[in-house]
Write a protein that holds these residues in place. Structure first.
Motif, PDB file in Angstrom:
ATOM      1  N   GLU A 108       0.823  -1.214   0.000  1.00 20.89           N
ATOM      2  CA  GLU A 108       0.000   0.000   0.000  1.00 20.89           C
ATOM      3  C   GLU A 108       0.854   1.259   0.000  1.00 20.89           C
ATOM      4  OE1 GLU A 108      -0.614  -2.599   1.975  1.00 20.89           O
ATOM      5  OE2 GLU A 108      -2.587  -3.261   1.311  1.00 20.89           O
ATOM      6  N   ASP A 109       1.931   1.268   0.790  1.00 23.41           N
ATOM      7  CA  ASP A 109       2.816   2.439   0.819  1.00 23.41           C
ATOM      8  C   ASP A 109       3.473   2.650  -0.541  1.00 23.41           C
ATOM      9  OD1 ASP A 109       2.260   3.076   3.433  1.00 23.41           O
ATOM     10  OD2 ASP A 109       4.086   2.187   4.255  1.00 23.41           O
ATOM     11  N   ALA A 110       3.953   1.573  -1.151  1.00 23.58           N
ATOM     12  CA  ALA A 110       4.604   1.683  -2.460  1.00 23.58           C
ATOM     13  C   ALA A 110       3.607   2.173  -3.507  1.00 23.58           C
ATOM     14  CB  ALA A 110       5.209   0.342  -2.870  1.00 23.58           C
ATOM     15  N   ILE A 111       2.401   1.641  -3.481  1.00 24.35           N
ATOM     16  CA  ILE A 111       1.371   2.064  -4.442  1.00 24.35           C
ATOM     17  C   ILE A 111       1.091   3.557  -4.297  1.00 24.35           C
ATOM     18  CG2 ILE A 111      -1.087   1.868  -5.031  1.00 24.35           C
ATOM     19  CD1 ILE A 111      -0.778  -1.165  -4.208  1.00 24.35           C
ATOM     20  N   SER A 112       0.930   4.013  -3.060  1.00 21.13           N
ATOM     21  CA  SER A 112       0.589   5.428  -2.852  1.00 21.13           C
ATOM     22  C   SER A 112       1.720   6.353  -3.285  1.00 21.13           C
ATOM     23  CB  SER A 112       0.218   5.692  -1.389  1.00 21.13           C
ATOM     24  OG  SER A 112       1.346   5.585  -0.559  1.00 21.13           O
ATOM     25  N   ARG A 113       2.961   5.890  -3.225  1.00 23.78           N
ATOM     26  CA  ARG A 113       4.098   6.726  -3.622  1.00 23.78           C
ATOM     27  C   ARG A 113       4.377   6.681  -5.125  1.00 23.78           C
ATOM     28  NH1 ARG A 113       8.349   6.852   1.128  1.00 23.78           N
ATOM     29  NH2 ARG A 113       6.941   6.506   2.854  1.00 23.78           N
ATOM     30  N   LEU A 114       4.080   5.554  -5.783  1.00 22.56           N
ATOM     31  CA  LEU A 114       4.496   5.360  -7.172  1.00 22.56           C
ATOM     32  C   LEU A 114       3.382   5.541  -8.199  1.00 22.56           C
ATOM     33  CD1 LEU A 114       6.709   2.185  -6.616  1.00 22.56           C
ATOM     34  CD2 LEU A 114       7.453   4.574  -6.730  1.00 22.56           C
ATOM     35  N   LYS A 115       2.147   5.346  -7.808  1.00 24.47           N
ATOM     36  CA  LYS A 115       1.028   5.388  -8.751  1.00 24.47           C
ATOM     37  C   LYS A 115       0.908   6.765  -9.396  1.00 24.47           C
ATOM     38  CE  LYS A 115      -3.119   3.848 -10.190  1.00 24.47           C
ATOM     39  NZ  LYS A 115      -3.812   2.687 -10.410  1.00 24.47           N
ATOM     40  N   GLY A 116       0.800   6.769 -10.716  1.00 26.33           N
ATOM     41  CA  GLY A 116       0.575   8.014 -11.446  1.00 26.33           C
ATOM     42  C   GLY A 116       1.829   8.706 -11.949  1.00 26.33           C
ATOM     43  N   ILE A 117       3.009   8.180 -11.602  1.00 21.05           N
ATOM     44  CA  ILE A 117       4.251   8.779 -12.108  1.00 21.05           C
ATOM     45  C   ILE A 117       4.331   8.531 -13.614  1.00 21.05           C
ATOM     46  CG2 ILE A 117       6.777   8.609 -12.092  1.00 21.05           C
ATOM     47  CD1 ILE A 117       6.594   7.955  -9.097  1.00 21.05           C
ATOM     48  N   LYS A 118       4.666   9.575 -14.358  1.00 20.49           N
ATOM     49  CA  LYS A 118       4.787   9.464 -15.813  1.00 20.49           C
ATOM     50  C   LYS A 118       6.251   9.563 -16.222  1.00 20.49           C
ATOM     51  CE  LYS A 118       0.277  11.539 -16.833  1.00 20.49           C
ATOM     52  NZ  LYS A 118      -0.394  10.927 -15.764  1.00 20.49           N
ATOM     53  N   CYS A 119       6.581   8.993 -17.375  1.00 20.38           N
ATOM     54  CA  CYS A 119       7.935   9.051 -17.926  1.00 20.38           C
ATOM     55  C   CYS A 119       7.878   9.904 -19.189  1.00 20.38           C
ATOM     56  CB  CYS A 119       8.444   7.640 -18.238  1.00 20.38           C
ATOM     57  SG  CYS A 119      10.148   7.610 -18.825  1.00 20.38           S
ATOM     58  N   GLY A 120       8.397  11.115 -19.093  1.00 22.30           N
ATOM     59  CA  GLY A 120       8.352  12.019 -20.246  1.00 22.30           C
ATOM     60  C   GLY A 120       6.919  12.260 -20.669  1.00 22.30           C
ATOM     61  N   PHE A 121       6.630  12.022 -21.942  1.00 20.24           N
ATOM     62  CA  PHE A 121       5.288  12.228 -22.470  1.00 20.24           C
ATOM     63  C   PHE A 121       4.448  10.961 -22.451  1.00 20.24           C
ATOM     64  CE2 PHE A 121       7.803  15.642 -24.420  1.00 20.24           C
ATOM     65  CZ  PHE A 121       7.058  16.725 -23.992  1.00 20.24           C
ATOM     66  N   LYS A 122       5.008   9.873 -21.925  1.00 19.30           N
ATOM     67  CA  LYS A 122       4.257   8.618 -21.831  1.00 19.30           C
ATOM     68  C   LYS A 122       3.210   8.737 -20.716  1.00 19.30           C
ATOM     69  CE  LYS A 122       8.179   5.771 -23.201  1.00 19.30           C
ATOM     70  NZ  LYS A 122       9.094   4.704 -22.793  1.00 19.30           N
ATOM     71  N   PRO A 123       2.093   8.034 -20.865  1.00 23.91           N
ATOM     72  CA  PRO A 123       1.057   8.101 -19.831  1.00 23.91           C
ATOM     73  C   PRO A 123       1.367   7.258 -18.591  1.00 23.91           C
ATOM     74  CG  PRO A 123       0.360   6.657 -21.589  1.00 23.91           C
ATOM     75  CD  PRO A 123       1.674   7.268 -22.026  1.00 23.91           C
ATOM     76  N   THR A 124       2.496   6.545 -18.604  1.00 25.55           N
ATOM     77  CA  THR A 124       2.871   5.670 -17.501  1.00 25.55           C
ATOM     78  C   THR A 124       4.391   5.691 -17.344  1.00 25.55           C
ATOM     79  OG1 THR A 124       2.531   3.451 -16.555  1.00 25.55           O
ATOM     80  CG2 THR A 124       3.023   3.559 -18.918  1.00 25.55           C
ATOM     81  N   SER A 125       4.895   4.890 -16.428  1.00 25.07           N
ATOM     82  CA  SER A 125       6.339   4.774 -16.196  1.00 25.07           C
ATOM     83  C   SER A 125       6.592   3.421 -15.541  1.00 25.07           C
ATOM     84  CB  SER A 125       6.819   5.884 -15.262  1.00 25.07           C
ATOM     85  OG  SER A 125       6.243   5.702 -13.972  1.00 25.07           O
ATOM     86  N   CYS A 126       7.842   3.070 -15.376  1.00 28.44           N
ATOM     87  CA  CYS A 126       8.168   1.819 -14.680  1.00 28.44           C
ATOM     88  C   CYS A 126       7.673   1.844 -13.229  1.00 28.44           C
ATOM     89  CB  CYS A 126       9.659   1.527 -14.765  1.00 28.44           C
ATOM     90  SG  CYS A 126      10.200   1.148 -16.454  1.00 28.44           S
ATOM     91  N   PRO A 127       7.857   2.950 -12.480  1.00 22.49           N
ATOM     92  CA  PRO A 127       7.307   2.981 -11.129  1.00 22.49           C
ATOM     93  C   PRO A 127       5.774   2.855 -11.117  1.00 22.49           C
ATOM     94  CG  PRO A 127       8.957   4.691 -11.364  1.00 22.49           C
ATOM     95  CD  PRO A 127       8.723   4.121 -12.732  1.00 22.49           C
ATOM     96  N   ASP A 128       5.092   3.505 -12.061  1.00 23.80           N
ATOM     97  CA  ASP A 128       3.640   3.407 -12.164  1.00 23.80           C
ATOM     98  C   ASP A 128       3.236   1.970 -12.473  1.00 23.80           C
ATOM     99  OD1 ASP A 128       0.947   4.606 -12.338  1.00 23.80           O
ATOM    100  OD2 ASP A 128       1.108   4.200 -14.487  1.00 23.80           O
ATOM    101  N   GLN A 129       3.955   1.304 -13.366  1.00 28.64           N
ATOM    102  CA  GLN A 129       3.658  -0.086 -13.696  1.00 28.64           C
ATOM    103  C   GLN A 129       3.867  -0.992 -12.482  1.00 28.64           C
ATOM    104  OE1 GLN A 129       2.517  -1.598 -16.894  1.00 28.64           O
ATOM    105  NE2 GLN A 129       1.794   0.525 -16.741  1.00 28.64           N
ATOM    106  N   LEU A 130       4.873  -0.687 -11.661  1.00 24.47           N
ATOM    107  CA  LEU A 130       5.077  -1.441 -10.423  1.00 24.47           C
ATOM    108  C   LEU A 130       3.878  -1.260  -9.498  1.00 24.47           C
ATOM    109  CD1 LEU A 130       6.660  -3.162  -8.432  1.00 24.47           C
ATOM    110  CD2 LEU A 130       7.977  -1.112  -7.815  1.00 24.47           C
TER     111      LEU A 130
END
Length: 82
Positions: free
Chosen positions: A48-70
């Protein structure tokens, strides 16, 4: 659990859990140094802590990122997928 990523340079994430605590995370592909760092930072953290910190992070102009995918992978593990 192996999670196939979508929209990122990494192709998959291997996640090992101990109950609700992240035991290990290994990314395949992507920016090696950054992803090793993220993996080490989330070890021992609750999902839950990891989700709350990583969810929604984008990579450049992409709608997602590796942290978001995690975060998305962790949501599927803990049964909180949208």
């Amino acid at each position: 659990m192996k999670y196939r990523t979508k929209g990122t340079c990494s192709s998959s994430i291997d996640i090992e859990m101990d109950g609700n605590v992240i035991k290990s995370v290994i990314f395949t592909g992507g920016c090696n140094g950054n992803l090793q760092g993220i993996s080490k930072l989330v070890e021992g953290m609750s999902a839950e802590d990891a989700i709350s910190r990583l969810k929604g992070i984008k990579c450049g102009f992409k709608p997602t990122s590796c942290p978001d995918q995690l975060a998305i992978a962790l949501e599927s593990i803990v049964g909180k997928a949208d």
